[in-house]
Design a protein around this motif. Structure first.
Motif, PDB file in Angstrom:
ATOM      1  N   GLN A 171      13.708  19.470  59.708  1.00  0.00           N
ATOM      2  CA  GLN A 171      14.472  19.223  58.493  1.00  0.00           C
ATOM      3  C   GLN A 171      15.171  17.864  58.474  1.00  0.00           C
ATOM      4  O   GLN A 171      15.535  17.375  57.410  1.00  0.00           O
ATOM      5  CB  GLN A 171      15.518  20.321  58.299  1.00  0.00           C
ATOM      6  CG  GLN A 171      16.572  20.373  59.396  1.00  0.00           C
ATOM      7  CD  GLN A 171      17.613  21.441  59.149  1.00  0.00           C
ATOM      8  OE1 GLN A 171      17.698  22.019  58.065  1.00  0.00           O
ATOM      9  NE2 GLN A 171      18.439  21.727  60.142  1.00  0.00           N
ATOM     10  N   SER A 182      11.815  24.575  49.285  1.00  0.00           N
ATOM     11  CA  SER A 182      12.771  25.508  49.871  1.00  0.00           C
ATOM     12  C   SER A 182      12.053  26.708  50.478  1.00  0.00           C
ATOM     13  O   SER A 182      10.990  27.123  50.004  1.00  0.00           O
ATOM     14  CB  SER A 182      13.753  26.002  48.803  1.00  0.00           C
ATOM     15  OG  SER A 182      14.530  24.945  48.305  1.00  0.00           O
ATOM     16  N   ARG A 188      16.682  32.037  53.805  1.00  0.00           N
ATOM     17  CA  ARG A 188      17.885  31.197  53.792  1.00  0.00           C
ATOM     18  C   ARG A 188      19.162  32.008  53.944  1.00  0.00           C
ATOM     19  O   ARG A 188      20.238  31.438  54.065  1.00  0.00           O
ATOM     20  CB  ARG A 188      17.921  30.370  52.497  1.00  0.00           C
ATOM     21  CG  ARG A 188      16.909  29.232  52.505  1.00  0.00           C
ATOM     22  CD  ARG A 188      16.976  28.406  51.245  1.00  0.00           C
ATOM     23  NE  ARG A 188      16.276  29.037  50.139  1.00  0.00           N
ATOM     24  CZ  ARG A 188      16.737  29.116  48.890  1.00  0.00           C
ATOM     25  NH1 ARG A 188      17.930  28.615  48.599  1.00  0.00           N
ATOM     26  NH2 ARG A 188      16.027  29.692  47.947  1.00  0.00           N
ATOM     27  N   ARG A 213      20.244  20.986  54.897  1.00  0.00           N
ATOM     28  CA  ARG A 213      19.541  21.392  53.689  1.00  0.00           C
ATOM     29  C   ARG A 213      20.512  21.639  52.541  1.00  0.00           C
ATOM     30  O   ARG A 213      21.454  22.418  52.647  1.00  0.00           O
ATOM     31  CB  ARG A 213      18.723  22.656  53.949  1.00  0.00           C
ATOM     32  CG  ARG A 213      17.604  22.496  54.947  1.00  0.00           C
ATOM     33  CD  ARG A 213      16.443  21.708  54.414  1.00  0.00           C
ATOM     34  NE  ARG A 213      15.857  22.297  53.208  1.00  0.00           N
ATOM     35  CZ  ARG A 213      14.833  21.764  52.555  1.00  0.00           C
ATOM     36  NH1 ARG A 213      14.287  20.625  52.971  1.00  0.00           N
ATOM     37  NH2 ARG A 213      14.359  22.344  51.481  1.00  0.00           N
ATOM     38  N   ASP A 215      19.745  23.221  49.931  1.00  0.00           N
ATOM     39  CA  ASP A 215      19.468  24.551  49.385  1.00  0.00           C
ATOM     40  C   ASP A 215      20.055  25.651  50.258  1.00  0.00           C
ATOM     41  O   ASP A 215      19.705  26.823  50.118  1.00  0.00           O
ATOM     42  CB  ASP A 215      17.966  24.762  49.197  1.00  0.00           C
ATOM     43  CG  ASP A 215      17.163  24.548  50.479  1.00  0.00           C
ATOM     44  OD1 ASP A 215      17.767  24.302  51.538  1.00  0.00           O
ATOM     45  OD2 ASP A 215      15.917  24.610  50.416  1.00  0.00           O
ATOM     46  N   GLU A 223      23.050  31.269  44.493  1.00  0.00           N
ATOM     47  CA  GLU A 223      22.156  30.207  44.944  1.00  0.00           C
ATOM     48  C   GLU A 223      22.373  28.936  44.119  1.00  0.00           C
ATOM     49  O   GLU A 223      22.438  27.819  44.654  1.00  0.00           O
ATOM     50  CB  GLU A 223      20.713  30.690  44.835  1.00  0.00           C
ATOM     51  CG  GLU A 223      19.669  29.702  45.318  1.00  0.00           C
ATOM     52  CD  GLU A 223      18.260  30.240  45.175  1.00  0.00           C
ATOM     53  OE1 GLU A 223      17.347  29.616  45.730  1.00  0.00           O
ATOM     54  OE2 GLU A 223      18.073  31.294  44.521  1.00  0.00           O
ATOM     55  N   ARG A 227      23.931  25.320  45.531  1.00  0.00           N
ATOM     56  CA  ARG A 227      23.177  24.074  45.456  1.00  0.00           C
ATOM     57  C   ARG A 227      23.989  22.991  44.747  1.00  0.00           C
ATOM     58  O   ARG A 227      24.018  21.829  45.178  1.00  0.00           O
ATOM     59  CB  ARG A 227      21.852  24.310  44.718  1.00  0.00           C
ATOM     60  CG  ARG A 227      21.012  23.041  44.543  1.00  0.00           C
ATOM     61  CD  ARG A 227      20.582  22.489  45.899  1.00  0.00           C
ATOM     62  NE  ARG A 227      19.955  21.201  45.807  1.00  0.00           N
ATOM     63  CZ  ARG A 227      18.686  20.963  46.138  1.00  0.00           C
ATOM     64  NH1 ARG A 227      17.914  21.943  46.568  1.00  0.00           N
ATOM     65  NH2 ARG A 227      18.199  19.751  46.062  1.00  0.00           N
TER      66      ARG A 227
END
Length: 319
Positions: A171, A182, A188, A213, A215, A223, A227
Motif C-alpha cells: 500500500q 478498495s 476493511r 489508505r 478508504d 464508509e 472517506r
C-alpha cells in the motif's frame, strides 16, 4: 567528545557532527544526547560513518526491543548472523545472484511503519551502503506539527476518534496507493484499531496518526463519512511545510521517531542499485492523547460509583 548539532529545518531534523558511531555508540552519555536530539527533532542524521552490524543493532537497541522485520520465506542474504538487520535493496549478490535484501526501487507515499501491529515500531535506523548517483531522496514529516496546524474545529472533531488500519499489500507504493481499488468493505473492517490522535510519549504532544489508505474506516462512522474525513486530513498533511528531505549517500546513518512522523521516498531507475541496512525498535501501544476519563468516584457508594462510571465502561462478548 564535542558534538555539533545543526538543525535541518525549524520543524524537524538535525545533523550531528563530531561523532564516531563505531566508538560513541557504546557511550551512554552520547546515547542520552542522541535520545534528547530525537525527542526534540524527531530525525537525526550522522554522515560519513563506518559502522559494524553489532554497532548498528546496538544503537537501535537503546530505544526498545529489536524486531525481525525481514520478509518471511524469502531467499535474500540480508546480513548473515544478524537477524535484526533487514537489508532494503534492489541489488543482487554478484557471486550467487541472490537478492541482497527485500525491496524495490518504487517511489513511496507518506506512511508510518507497522501500523497494523498492536505495538508498532517506535524508532527506525537506516545505514546507507550503496546508492545511485544522484541518490534518491527520503522525506520525513512532523505529525505533531501537522496536528498543531489543524483548524480548532477539526481538532475538536477528531480528538476522540479511532480508525481501523487494515491490511493492504504494498500500500505504500505510489502506484498502488493511487490506482489500486478498495478492498471489499468486510475486509476493511478487519485490522488494528488505533487512535486518530495519539500521544507522543517523550513530549506529551498530540500527533496525527493516519492510516495509509484513505478508504480506511473510522470506528462508528459510515464508509462515506470516513472517506471524507481521511481525505480532508491527508490533504492537510500533504500541504504541510513541516518536512525535511535527506538524499542518503553511502555511509550516512539516520534514525527517526516513527511514532510522531511519516516518511516517504522518491523512486529511482531499476538499473541502478541502492542498499540500506534497516533496524527497527519496538515502541509502545498507541495511546489516545485526549481519551475519555472515568469520573472520580472516590467517596461515592458502590451503587453511585457504578452509575457514574457506566457510560464509560466496555463489555467483552460472551465466549
Amino acid at each position: 567528545m564535542t558534538i555539533k548539532a545543526t538543525a535541518l529545518t525549524p520543524d524537524i531534523g538535525v545533523d550531528l557532527a563530531g561523532v564516531e558511531l563505531e566508538k560513541d555508540a557504546y557511550d551512554r552519555h552520547f546515547i542520552d544526547q542522541l535520545r534528547t536530539a530525537l525527542n526534540e527533532h524527531l530525525v537525526v542524521r550522522i554522515r560519513n560513518q563506518r559502522i559494524s552490524p553489532r554497532t548498528m543493532t546496538s544503537i537501535a537497541g537503546y530505544f526498545g526491543p529489536l524486531l525481525d522485520i525481514r520478509r518471511a520465506g524469502g531467499n535474500a542474504l540480508h546480513v548473515p548472523g544478524h537477524d535484526m538487520i533487514k537489508v532494503i535493496s534492489n541489488e543482487n549478490d554478484p557471486e550467487t545472484g541472490r537478492p541482497l535484501g527485500d525491496g524495490n526501487c518504487s517511489a513511496q507515499v507518506w506512511h508510518s511503519d507497522s501500523t497494523i501491529w498492536e505495538v508498532p515500531t517506535g524508532h527506525i535506523a537506516f545505514y546507507c551502503r550503496t546508492a545511485p548517483t544522484p541518490p534518491p531522496t527520503t522525506y520525513f514529516l512532523n505529525m505533531t506539527k501537522v496536528y498543531e496546524s489543524l483548524p480548532e474545529k477539526t481538532k475538536e472533531r477528531i480528538k476522540s476518534l479511532k480508525v481501523m488500519h487494515h491490511v493492504f499489500l504494498r500500500q505504500i507504493e505510489v502506484a498502488i496507493a493511487r490506482d489500486a481499488p478498495s478492498l471489499p468493505l468486510e475486509d476493511r473492517r478487519v485490522g488494528r484499531i488505533h487512535p486518530l490522535v495519539r500521544r507522543h510519549i517523550p513530549t506529551n504532544r498530540p500527533a496525527l496518526y493516519l492510516p495509509v489508505r484513505r478508504d480506511s474506516l473510522i470506528v462508528g462512522w459510515t464508509e462515506r463519512d470516513s472517506r471524507a474525513l481521511l481525505d480532508e486530513l491527508w490533504e492537510h498533511t500533504n500541504a504541510s511545510p513541516c518536512s525535511v528531505s535527506a538524499a542518503l549517500e553511502p555511509d550516512d546513518f539516520i534514525i527517526w521517531d516513527n511514532t510522531a512522523t511519516v516518511h516517504s521516498r522518491d523512486g529511482w531507475p531499476e538499473s541502478q542499485g541502492r542498499t540500506m541496512w534497516h533496524v527497527s525498535a519496538e515502541g509502545e501501544v498507541p495511546t489516545p492523547r485526549f481519551g475519555e476519563r472515568v469520573p472520580n468516584t472516590t467517596g461515592l457508594s458502590p451503587q453511585e460509583a457504578k452509575a457514574a462510571s457506566a457510560p464509560f465502561m466496555q463489555t467483552i462478548p460472551a465466549v
